[in-house]
Design an enzyme around this catalytic site. Sequence first.
Site, PDB file in Angstrom:
ATOM      1  N   ARG A   1      -1.199 -46.848  29.003  1.00  0.00           N
ATOM      2  CA  ARG A   1      -2.193 -46.025  29.694  1.00  0.00           C
ATOM      3  C   ARG A   1      -3.543 -46.065  28.970  1.00  0.00           C
ATOM      4  O   ARG A   1      -4.596 -46.097  29.604  1.00  0.00           O
ATOM      5  CB  ARG A   1      -1.690 -44.589  29.826  1.00  0.00           C
ATOM      6  CG  ARG A   1      -0.424 -44.513  30.688  1.00  0.00           C
ATOM      7  CD  ARG A   1       0.040 -43.095  30.884  1.00  0.00           C
ATOM      8  NE  ARG A   1      -0.920 -42.319  31.636  1.00  0.00           N
ATOM      9  CZ  ARG A   1      -1.014 -40.984  31.586  1.00  0.00           C
ATOM     10  NH1 ARG A   1      -0.196 -40.298  30.806  1.00  0.00           N
ATOM     11  NH2 ARG A   1      -1.904 -40.343  32.310  1.00  0.00           N
TER      12      ARG A   1
ATOM     13  N   GLN B   1      -7.640 -32.424  36.008  1.00  0.00           N
ATOM     14  CA  GLN B   1      -6.283 -32.594  35.487  1.00  0.00           C
ATOM     15  C   GLN B   1      -6.175 -33.939  34.777  1.00  0.00           C
ATOM     16  O   GLN B   1      -5.146 -34.258  34.205  1.00  0.00           O
ATOM     17  CB  GLN B   1      -5.278 -32.553  36.637  1.00  0.00           C
ATOM     18  CG  GLN B   1      -5.266 -31.235  37.385  1.00  0.00           C
ATOM     19  CD  GLN B   1      -4.517 -31.353  38.696  1.00  0.00           C
ATOM     20  OE1 GLN B   1      -3.306 -31.258  38.738  1.00  0.00           O
ATOM     21  NE2 GLN B   1      -5.238 -31.579  39.773  1.00  0.00           N
TER      22      GLN B   1
ATOM     23  N   CYS C   1      -0.871 -33.888  14.896  1.00  0.00           N
ATOM     24  CA  CYS C   1       0.264 -33.992  13.981  1.00  0.00           C
ATOM     25  C   CYS C   1       1.204 -32.814  14.217  1.00  0.00           C
ATOM     26  O   CYS C   1       0.775 -31.657  14.235  1.00  0.00           O
ATOM     27  CB  CYS C   1      -0.226 -33.995  12.536  1.00  0.00           C
ATOM     28  SG  CYS C   1       1.159 -33.942  11.372  1.00  0.00           S
TER      29      CYS C   1
ATOM     30  N   GLY D   1      -8.711 -35.643  45.166  1.00  0.00           N
ATOM     31  CA  GLY D   1      -7.779 -36.624  44.612  1.00  0.00           C
ATOM     32  C   GLY D   1      -6.634 -36.036  43.817  1.00  0.00           C
ATOM     33  O   GLY D   1      -6.219 -36.623  42.821  1.00  0.00           O
TER      34      GLY D   1
ATOM     35  N   HIS E   1      -5.481 -30.665  31.151  1.00  0.00           N
ATOM     36  CA  HIS E   1      -4.292 -31.317  30.598  1.00  0.00           C
ATOM     37  C   HIS E   1      -4.570 -32.140  29.340  1.00  0.00           C
ATOM     38  O   HIS E   1      -3.795 -33.031  29.008  1.00  0.00           O
ATOM     39  CB  HIS E   1      -3.626 -32.180  31.680  1.00  0.00           C
ATOM     40  CG  HIS E   1      -3.099 -31.354  32.822  1.00  0.00           C
ATOM     41  ND1 HIS E   1      -2.761 -31.879  34.044  1.00  0.00           N
ATOM     42  CD2 HIS E   1      -2.839 -30.026  32.901  1.00  0.00           C
ATOM     43  CE1 HIS E   1      -2.330 -30.899  34.839  1.00  0.00           C
ATOM     44  NE2 HIS E   1      -2.378 -29.774  34.166  1.00  0.00           N
TER      45      HIS E   1
ATOM     46  N   CYS F   1       1.419 -30.874  10.317  1.00  0.00           N
ATOM     47  CA  CYS F   1       0.291 -30.077   9.789  1.00  0.00           C
ATOM     48  C   CYS F   1      -0.613 -29.552  10.911  1.00  0.00           C
ATOM     49  O   CYS F   1      -1.549 -28.805  10.638  1.00  0.00           O
ATOM     50  CB  CYS F   1      -0.524 -30.894   8.785  1.00  0.00           C
ATOM     51  SG  CYS F   1      -1.457 -32.260   9.510  1.00  0.00           S
TER      52      CYS F   1
ATOM     53  N   CYS G   1       1.010 -39.191  10.637  1.00  0.00           N
ATOM     54  CA  CYS G   1      -0.150 -38.551  10.012  1.00  0.00           C
ATOM     55  C   CYS G   1      -0.152 -38.903   8.522  1.00  0.00           C
ATOM     56  O   CYS G   1       0.883 -39.291   7.968  1.00  0.00           O
ATOM     57  CB  CYS G   1       0.003 -37.052  10.207  1.00  0.00           C
ATOM     58  SG  CYS G   1      -1.267 -36.036   9.448  1.00  0.00           S
TER      59      CYS G   1
ATOM     60  N   ASP H   1      -8.248 -38.942  31.213  1.00  0.00           N
ATOM     61  CA  ASP H   1      -9.226 -39.977  30.859  1.00  0.00           C
ATOM     62  C   ASP H   1     -10.589 -39.314  30.657  1.00  0.00           C
ATOM     63  O   ASP H   1     -10.739 -38.108  30.861  1.00  0.00           O
ATOM     64  CB  ASP H   1      -9.266 -41.066  31.951  1.00  0.00           C
ATOM     65  CG  ASP H   1      -9.765 -40.550  33.291  1.00  0.00           C
ATOM     66  OD1 ASP H   1     -10.797 -39.854  33.330  1.00  0.00           O
ATOM     67  OD2 ASP H   1      -9.129 -40.842  34.332  1.00  0.00           O
TER      68      ASP H   1
ATOM     69  N   ASN I   1      -9.143 -36.282  50.128  1.00  0.00           N
ATOM     70  CA  ASN I   1      -7.931 -37.011  49.728  1.00  0.00           C
ATOM     71  C   ASN I   1      -7.660 -38.105  50.757  1.00  0.00           C
ATOM     72  O   ASN I   1      -8.154 -38.056  51.887  1.00  0.00           O
ATOM     73  CB  ASN I   1      -6.735 -36.042  49.646  1.00  0.00           C
ATOM     74  CG  ASN I   1      -5.637 -36.558  48.720  1.00  0.00           C
ATOM     75  OD1 ASN I   1      -5.138 -37.662  48.901  1.00  0.00           O
ATOM     76  ND2 ASN I   1      -5.265 -35.764  47.725  1.00  0.00           N
TER      77      ASN I   1
HETATM   78  P1  NAD Z   1      -1.017 -37.326  41.639  1.00  0.00           P
HETATM   79  O1  NAD Z   1      -0.687 -38.691  41.154  1.00  0.00           O
HETATM   80  O2  NAD Z   1       0.079 -36.353  41.844  1.00  0.00           O
HETATM   81  O3  NAD Z   1      -1.770 -37.413  43.046  1.00  0.00           O
HETATM   82  C1  NAD Z   1      -2.862 -38.247  43.259  1.00  0.00           C
HETATM   83  C2  NAD Z   1      -3.507 -37.826  44.564  1.00  0.00           C
HETATM   84  O4  NAD Z   1      -4.701 -38.573  44.716  1.00  0.00           O
HETATM   85  C3  NAD Z   1      -2.651 -38.067  45.810  1.00  0.00           C
HETATM   86  O5  NAD Z   1      -2.685 -36.915  46.616  1.00  0.00           O
HETATM   87  C4  NAD Z   1      -3.340 -39.248  46.495  1.00  0.00           C
HETATM   88  O6  NAD Z   1      -3.243 -39.198  47.902  1.00  0.00           O
HETATM   89  C5  NAD Z   1      -4.775 -39.038  46.046  1.00  0.00           C
HETATM   90  N1  NAD Z   1      -5.599 -40.253  45.983  1.00  0.00           N
HETATM   91  C6  NAD Z   1      -5.236 -41.481  45.496  1.00  0.00           C
HETATM   92  N2  NAD Z   1      -6.273 -42.310  45.552  1.00  0.00           N
HETATM   93  C7  NAD Z   1      -7.312 -41.616  46.093  1.00  0.00           C
HETATM   94  C8  NAD Z   1      -8.652 -41.934  46.411  1.00  0.00           C
HETATM   95  N3  NAD Z   1      -9.165 -43.150  46.163  1.00  0.00           N
HETATM   96  N4  NAD Z   1      -9.448 -40.967  46.958  1.00  0.00           N
HETATM   97  C9  NAD Z   1      -8.947 -39.731  47.212  1.00  0.00           C
HETATM   98  N5  NAD Z   1      -7.679 -39.370  46.928  1.00  0.00           N
HETATM   99  C10 NAD Z   1      -6.883 -40.296  46.370  1.00  0.00           C
HETATM  100  O7  NAD Z   1      -2.112 -36.767  40.620  1.00  0.00           O
HETATM  101  P2  NAD Z   1      -2.465 -35.270  40.170  1.00  0.00           P
HETATM  102  O8  NAD Z   1      -2.432 -34.371  41.357  1.00  0.00           O
HETATM  103  O9  NAD Z   1      -3.691 -35.381  39.343  1.00  0.00           O
HETATM  104  O10 NAD Z   1      -1.258 -34.755  39.245  1.00  0.00           O
HETATM  105  C11 NAD Z   1      -0.483 -35.506  38.374  1.00  0.00           C
HETATM  106  C12 NAD Z   1      -0.731 -35.380  36.873  1.00  0.00           C
HETATM  107  O11 NAD Z   1      -1.056 -36.687  36.509  1.00  0.00           O
HETATM  108  C13 NAD Z   1      -1.868 -34.583  36.340  1.00  0.00           C
HETATM  109  O12 NAD Z   1      -1.348 -33.619  35.518  1.00  0.00           O
HETATM  110  C14 NAD Z   1      -2.703 -35.558  35.455  1.00  0.00           C
HETATM  111  O13 NAD Z   1      -2.816 -35.054  34.131  1.00  0.00           O
HETATM  112  C15 NAD Z   1      -1.885 -36.784  35.371  1.00  0.00           C
HETATM  113  N6  NAD Z   1      -2.556 -38.095  35.502  1.00  0.00           N
HETATM  114  C16 NAD Z   1      -3.820 -38.308  35.029  1.00  0.00           C
HETATM  115  C17 NAD Z   1      -4.406 -39.549  35.189  1.00  0.00           C
HETATM  116  C18 NAD Z   1      -5.804 -39.777  34.648  1.00  0.00           C
HETATM  117  O14 NAD Z   1      -6.183 -39.139  33.670  1.00  0.00           O
HETATM  118  N7  NAD Z   1      -6.593 -40.651  35.266  1.00  0.00           N
HETATM  119  C19 NAD Z   1      -3.729 -40.577  35.829  1.00  0.00           C
HETATM  120  C20 NAD Z   1      -2.443 -40.333  36.288  1.00  0.00           C
HETATM  121  C21 NAD Z   1      -1.869 -39.072  36.130  1.00  0.00           C
END
Ligand code: NAD
Length: 236
Positions: free
Chosen positions: A66, A97, A123, A183, A115, A126, A144, A100, A209
């Site tokens: 990732r 959420q 760590c 999203g 998140h 510590c 660590c 990145d 979405n």
């Molecule tokens: P999810 O994977 O559950 O849902 C993604 C949603 O985005 C879906 O409803 C999908 O239909 C929609 N989607 C996909 N592509 C899209 C686009 N181009 N435009 C609009 N909508 C779009 O993700 P979530 O609801 O964020 O929850 C899952 C957990 O995943 C979170 O806690 C998060 O921390 C983590 N996560 C983070 C990342 C990141 O940091 N980029 C990546 C993957 C998962």
Amino acid sequence: MEHTRQWLRRARRVAVLTGAGVSAESGVPTFRGKDGLWKQYRPEDLATSEAFFRDPKLVWQWYNWRRGLVAHAQPNPGHYALADLERRSKEFTLITQNVDDLHEQAGSRNVVKLHGDIWQVRCLACLREWTDTRPCIAELPPKCGCGGLLRPGVIWFGEELGPGVWDRAEKAARKADLLLVVGTSAVVYPAAGLVRLAKCAGAKVVEINLAETAITSQIDAFLCGPCGELLPKLIA
Ligand code: NAD
């Protein structure tokens, strides 16, 4: 789209809740899309403290994968449109959420990272926490200087949010005149609960979405399509 533009123009306080879908067009897979699979594992089976204590090396290998994806990703027009909206708003909070840093790279400033952050490590002995931006950590699981095991500085399923983080998100949702939900599948709590909080406090709630989600029936407007296209159109 036109209603949402009017609500945006009138809003004094804007809050935005984003999920993995915002970064999908940057090449970072969502958890629930098929690209989110790594080897044969589902993310829900790796992003837990149980999985980590069972096999820290495996979970770190997943994080290396990732980290590599995020390191090569660039913000997309959706990230930039949200940064632009912040510059034009009187009061603005971006609650994400995502772990990145693409919102920050695009110029967003008032960001609440529910998140945590994929570049943070902590760590377990510590409790020291710091930033490590190597796309691939060679020695797994990393240790660590004190000899303790390091874990990613993110919130896993079933864990509590970091101190103060929920308060900032909740306050922004309660005070908002408009909440944009972008999203996210809106099934991860407490994040998804912000929608109800905002709605009950009188905000207009607009969802962007590719498909309807768990909250679509509770909101004021649904804009269906990729947020990398819809957000720049909305904010233009
Ligand atoms: P999810 O994977 O559950 O849902 C993604 C949603 O985005 C879906 O409803 C999908 O239909 C929609 N989607 C996909 N592509 C899209 C686009 N181009 N435009 C609009 N909508 C779009 O993700 P979530 O609801 O964020 O929850 C899952 C957990 O995943 C979170 O806690 C998060 O921390 C983590 N996560 C983070 C990342 C990141 O940091 N980029 C990546 C993957 C998962």
